[in-house]
Structure formats: C-alpha cells, structure tokens
Design a protein around this motif. Structure first.
Motif, PDB file in Angstrom:
ATOM      1  N   PRO A 107     -41.925   1.105  28.867  1.00 37.95           N
ATOM      2  CA  PRO A 107     -42.288   1.278  27.358  1.00 37.95           C
ATOM      3  C   PRO A 107     -41.489   0.010  26.609  1.00 37.95           C
ATOM      4  CG  PRO A 107     -41.528   3.326  28.626  1.00 37.95           C
ATOM      5  CD  PRO A 107     -41.355   2.240  29.611  1.00 37.95           C
ATOM      6  N   ARG A 108     -42.273  -0.209  25.435  1.00 39.76           N
ATOM      7  CA  ARG A 108     -41.536  -1.273  24.685  1.00 39.76           C
ATOM      8  C   ARG A 108     -40.122  -1.158  24.292  1.00 39.76           C
ATOM      9  NH1 ARG A 108     -45.751  -3.371  20.116  1.00 39.76           N
ATOM     10  NH2 ARG A 108     -46.886  -3.442  22.100  1.00 39.76           N
ATOM     11  N   GLN A 114     -32.999  -2.726  27.185  1.00 37.76           N
ATOM     12  CA  GLN A 114     -32.647  -3.571  28.198  1.00 37.76           C
ATOM     13  C   GLN A 114     -32.032  -4.867  27.949  1.00 37.76           C
ATOM     14  OE1 GLN A 114     -32.081  -2.768  31.401  1.00 37.76           O
ATOM     15  NE2 GLN A 114     -31.202  -4.767  31.708  1.00 37.76           N
ATOM     16  N   GLN A 115     -32.953  -5.772  27.096  1.00 34.59           N
ATOM     17  CA  GLN A 115     -32.537  -6.959  26.723  1.00 34.59           C
ATOM     18  C   GLN A 115     -31.406  -6.939  25.903  1.00 34.59           C
ATOM     19  OE1 GLN A 115     -34.129  -9.989  27.563  1.00 34.59           O
ATOM     20  NE2 GLN A 115     -34.889  -8.508  28.810  1.00 34.59           N
ATOM     21  N   ALA A 154     -36.417   2.105  35.328  1.00 33.92           N
ATOM     22  CA  ALA A 154     -37.597   1.452  35.112  1.00 33.92           C
ATOM     23  C   ALA A 154     -37.702  -0.070  35.219  1.00 33.92           C
ATOM     24  CB  ALA A 154     -37.914   1.951  33.682  1.00 33.92           C
ATOM     25  N   TRP A 155     -36.547  -0.677  34.679  1.00 35.79           N
ATOM     26  CA  TRP A 155     -36.098  -1.983  34.744  1.00 35.79           C
ATOM     27  C   TRP A 155     -36.391  -2.703  36.237  1.00 35.79           C
ATOM     28  CZ3 TRP A 155     -36.921  -5.908  31.607  1.00 35.79           C
ATOM     29  CH2 TRP A 155     -36.164  -7.153  31.891  1.00 35.79           C
TER      30      TRP A 155
END
Length: 258
Positions: A107-108, A114-115, A154-155
């Motif tokens: 997901p966006r 995460q960034q 997810a990452w």
C-alpha cells in the motif's frame, strides 16, 4: 477462543509433537497439521491480499511448510511451535510466489511510512547509540506498534532476496548473501523472519550507493554489468561495492548475534 480452550489446544499439540518425535507416525503428523491449520490459513489470506494469488493454492503450499516445521521441531529447545512454524509456512509460500514471478503489492501509505522510518531510525540510533525498538519507531511515526509491524513485514517481503545468487569475489572464488544467514535451513526461500528483518536493517546501515548495488544484485538479480549500466558506474566499481558491502553486512550480522 476462550483461554481454557486455547490452553487445552496447546497442550494437545505439545503432546502430539512429543509423540511424533518418538514415533514419526504419519497419522500423528496429520493430526498436527489439522490442529495447526489456522496458521496456514492466516498466512495464505495475508499473501492472497498482497498479490491476488489463488487462496487454495497458497493453502496447499503453506501446508508443505507446516509439515516441514513439524518434522524439524525440537521440543527440547523450548520454542513455541506456532512461532517456530510460521517462518516455514511463510517461506514455502514465498518460494512458490518467487518461482511464479509474482510481484507483491505494498500500500502507498506503507511505502511512505517506511521511507520516513528509515530517517527516523537513523536519528534514534544516534540518539540512543543502539537500534531503536519497534515501540520507539511506532511512537515516532505516530502509529500503533501493530501497524508498524505490518509495515515492516510488508516491506521485508516486497520481493524475496535472491540469497543464493553466486557473486564472483576475485581470487577468493564466489560468495552469496545466503552465507551471511546463521541458519542454513533458511537459505534462499526459507530465511527466518527475524533474520530477514536483521538483514534488512543491516542493509539500511550501509551507505546509499553500496546498498543500491547490493539490492540490484541480490534483490533484482541483475548482473554486475547490468548494475553498472543502471547506476552509471563502472563494472569494477560494482565489483568493489559488492565485496565491500558483503564484508560490512557480515560484520553487522555477526555483531547482531553477539
């Protein structure tokens, strides 16, 4: 499920595991698969939502991982069976998806968080002189710890690391990212979840260009020539960055084990 029922189920599973270690009975193993089938369903549902693969196919593949976990579980080590089994189930599904060339969607919102987490993690490492905890990162991101753990999962699983790709290393022959992983049962597709996270965190500690080179080689399966063209650097520089990055990762992974 009521606590008493849960405890009874855990007790039954434990007794069957003990019996299976002594007898290696196929009947007992099948009972264990049935009692732990919920672990497979949960993983299959998670991955179906990430890539829209067929649920029944994912369940069948996940059951292979569950059987592998049953066969390798050792009661004497005192681990909870569910915690032991999940990486095997997940690893088998990841192997299946990788063979099919399936791309896992993220997901966006997760990508954005995460960034942000990368920069926050670096700041907190400087502040505390150690890796920040999940709770500290979640607090800094102003999200729940459960959501942060979902983002991290997810990452890490956005694309399975190609751990067994051989990389020529001068006169020393070839090496691979999988050699950094402590448990060789998890090489390639069965890398334990905690090792995936540690490896990803170690990658984040490398300088950007070295990390980019390693990700191109091990995550995207590019040749060193392709990496050089992609990043606009020489093949010699790519080779040096790979060697330097692997040495640093090995040091960081060993330090994490201490």
């Amino acid at each position: 499920m009521p606590t008493s029922t849960t405890n009874e189920l855990k007790c039954e599973i434990w007794q069957l595991l003990r019996e299976y270690q002594l007898s290696r009975s196929e009947t007992v193993r099948n009972q264990l698969v049935q009692l732990n089938f919920g672990l497979v369903r949960k993983e299959a549902h998670y991955w179906m939502n990430q890539c829209r693969e067929n649920y029944d196919d994912l369940v069948q593949v996940g059951c292979l991982g569950l059987i592998r976990a049953i066969e390798r579980f050792e009661i004497s080590k005192g681990h909870a069976f569910s915690s032991f089994a999940i990486p095997y189930i997940r690893g088998e599904i990841q192997h299946y998806l990788r063979d099919k060339g399936v791309t896992v969607r993220i997901p966006r919102r997760y990508l954005a968080l995460q960034q942000r987490a990368i920069g926050i993690s670096r700041s907190l490492r400087v502040k505390y002189n150690r890796q920040p905890t999940d709770a500290e990162l979640a607090d800094a991101l102003e999200i729940s710890i459960e959501e942060w753990q979902d983002i991290k999962l997810a990452w890490v699983n956005r694309a399975p690391l190609s751990l067994d790709v051989p990389v020529q290393d001068g006169e020393e022959g070839s090496t691979s990212l999988g050699e950094l992983v402590p448990d060789h049962h998890y090489r390639s597709f069965q890398l334990a979840q905690e090792d995936q996270i540690r490896l990803q965190q170690a990658l984040f500690q490398l300088e950007q260009r070295t990390r980019e080179v390693l990700e191109c080689v091990f995550l995207h399966d590019l040749t060193q020539k392709q990496v050089a063209e992609h990043l606009g650097i020489s093949v010699v520089t790519v080779s040096r960055r790979v060697k330097k990055g692997l040495d640093l990762l090995k040091h960081l992974m060993c330090t994490a084990d201490d």
